[in-house]
Design a protein around this motif. Structure first.
Motif, PDB file in Angstrom:
ATOM      1  N   GLN A  25      -7.097   0.398   7.449  1.00 37.85           N
ATOM      2  CA  GLN A  25      -5.833   0.207   6.819  1.00 37.85           C
ATOM      3  C   GLN A  25      -4.633   0.280   7.741  1.00 37.85           C
ATOM      4  O   GLN A  25      -4.847   1.004   8.829  1.00 37.85           O
ATOM      5  CB  GLN A  25      -5.413   1.022   5.596  1.00 37.85           C
ATOM      6  CG  GLN A  25      -6.388   0.525   4.567  1.00 37.85           C
ATOM      7  CD  GLN A  25      -5.739   1.273   3.094  1.00 37.85           C
ATOM      8  OE1 GLN A  25      -5.023   2.173   3.256  1.00 37.85           O
ATOM      9  NE2 GLN A  25      -6.116   0.666   1.984  1.00 37.85           N
ATOM     10  N   GLY A  27      -0.237  -0.779   8.365  1.00 37.25           N
ATOM     11  CA  GLY A  27       0.907  -1.016   7.292  1.00 37.25           C
ATOM     12  C   GLY A  27       1.645   0.220   6.771  1.00 37.25           C
ATOM     13  O   GLY A  27       1.152   1.368   7.322  1.00 37.25           O
ATOM     14  N   ARG A  30       3.611   0.277   0.504  1.00 36.42           N
ATOM     15  CA  ARG A  30       3.185  -0.608  -0.306  1.00 36.42           C
ATOM     16  C   ARG A  30       2.713  -1.656   0.561  1.00 36.42           C
ATOM     17  O   ARG A  30       1.765  -2.459   0.147  1.00 36.42           O
ATOM     18  CB  ARG A  30       3.880  -1.013  -1.520  1.00 36.42           C
ATOM     19  CG  ARG A  30       4.221   0.050  -2.277  1.00 36.42           C
ATOM     20  CD  ARG A  30       5.207  -0.574  -3.217  1.00 36.42           C
ATOM     21  NE  ARG A  30       5.616   0.358  -4.084  1.00 36.42           N
ATOM     22  CZ  ARG A  30       6.025   0.289  -5.445  1.00 36.42           C
ATOM     23  NH1 ARG A  30       5.494  -0.892  -6.068  1.00 36.42           N
ATOM     24  NH2 ARG A  30       6.321   1.370  -6.086  1.00 36.42           N
ATOM     25  N   ARG A  31       2.786  -2.128   1.836  1.00 35.08           N
ATOM     26  CA  ARG A  31       2.501  -3.161   2.538  1.00 35.08           C
ATOM     27  C   ARG A  31       1.344  -2.914   3.344  1.00 35.08           C
ATOM     28  O   ARG A  31       1.192  -3.440   4.387  1.00 35.08           O
ATOM     29  CB  ARG A  31       3.577  -3.457   3.287  1.00 35.08           C
ATOM     30  CG  ARG A  31       5.004  -3.763   2.810  1.00 35.08           C
ATOM     31  CD  ARG A  31       6.010  -4.348   3.446  1.00 35.08           C
ATOM     32  NE  ARG A  31       5.701  -5.837   3.484  1.00 35.08           N
ATOM     33  CZ  ARG A  31       6.366  -6.799   3.980  1.00 35.08           C
ATOM     34  NH1 ARG A  31       7.537  -6.401   4.851  1.00 35.08           N
ATOM     35  NH2 ARG A  31       6.258  -7.881   3.441  1.00 35.08           N
ATOM     36  N   LYS A  32       0.346  -2.182   2.885  1.00 35.96           N
ATOM     37  CA  LYS A  32      -0.809  -1.890   3.726  1.00 35.96           C
ATOM     38  C   LYS A  32      -1.833  -2.885   3.339  1.00 35.96           C
ATOM     39  O   LYS A  32      -1.853  -3.685   2.358  1.00 35.96           O
ATOM     40  CB  LYS A  32      -1.481  -0.455   3.000  1.00 35.96           C
ATOM     41  CG  LYS A  32      -0.795   0.876   3.615  1.00 35.96           C
ATOM     42  CD  LYS A  32      -1.594   1.955   2.964  1.00 35.96           C
ATOM     43  CE  LYS A  32      -0.917   3.005   3.626  1.00 35.96           C
ATOM     44  NZ  LYS A  32      -1.517   4.468   3.087  1.00 35.96           N
ATOM     45  N   ARG A  33      -2.627  -3.211   4.487  1.00 34.16           N
ATOM     46  CA  ARG A  33      -3.529  -4.212   4.580  1.00 34.16           C
ATOM     47  C   ARG A  33      -4.708  -3.556   4.992  1.00 34.16           C
ATOM     48  O   ARG A  33      -4.938  -2.684   5.823  1.00 34.16           O
ATOM     49  CB  ARG A  33      -3.274  -5.436   5.421  1.00 34.16           C
ATOM     50  CG  ARG A  33      -2.087  -6.266   5.111  1.00 34.16           C
ATOM     51  CD  ARG A  33      -1.943  -7.330   5.891  1.00 34.16           C
ATOM     52  NE  ARG A  33      -2.953  -8.201   6.478  1.00 34.16           N
ATOM     53  CZ  ARG A  33      -3.070  -8.899   7.130  1.00 34.16           C
ATOM     54  NH1 ARG A  33      -2.411  -9.228   8.044  1.00 34.16           N
ATOM     55  NH2 ARG A  33      -4.461  -9.920   7.299  1.00 34.16           N
TER      56      ARG A  33
END
Length: 76
Positions: A25, A27, A30-33
């Motif tokens: 992961q 990011g 909340r902007r995790k990819r």
């Protein structure tokens, strides 16, 4: 980032004709990819490596690489 795919920045995918992949992961908050790091060692020893959102996309990129590689070999 701790990884089982590299040792001191060198790929551990050493056996010809094998693949290794690992999800990770990136990011903040909340902007995790979630991405997939993918290594493939060709039977001639050349390493293909990429990072894509899914394993299927990685394998598609590998297949395109193999097709291009075969095209180059045919021209010799």
């Amino acid at each position: 980032m701790a990884t089982r795919m590299t040792i001191n920045g060198v790929s551990t995918c050493t056996e010809a004709g094998t693949e290794k992949y690992e999800k990770f992961q990136t990011g903040i908050g909340r902007r995790k990819r979630t991405l997939v790091q993918y290594d493939y060692r060709h039977t001639d020893g050349e390493l293909f490596s990429c990072v894509k959102p899914t394993l299927d996309e990685c394998r598609t990129a590998r297949d395109k690489w193999l097709t291009a590689k075969r095209g180059k070999e045919d021209k010799r």
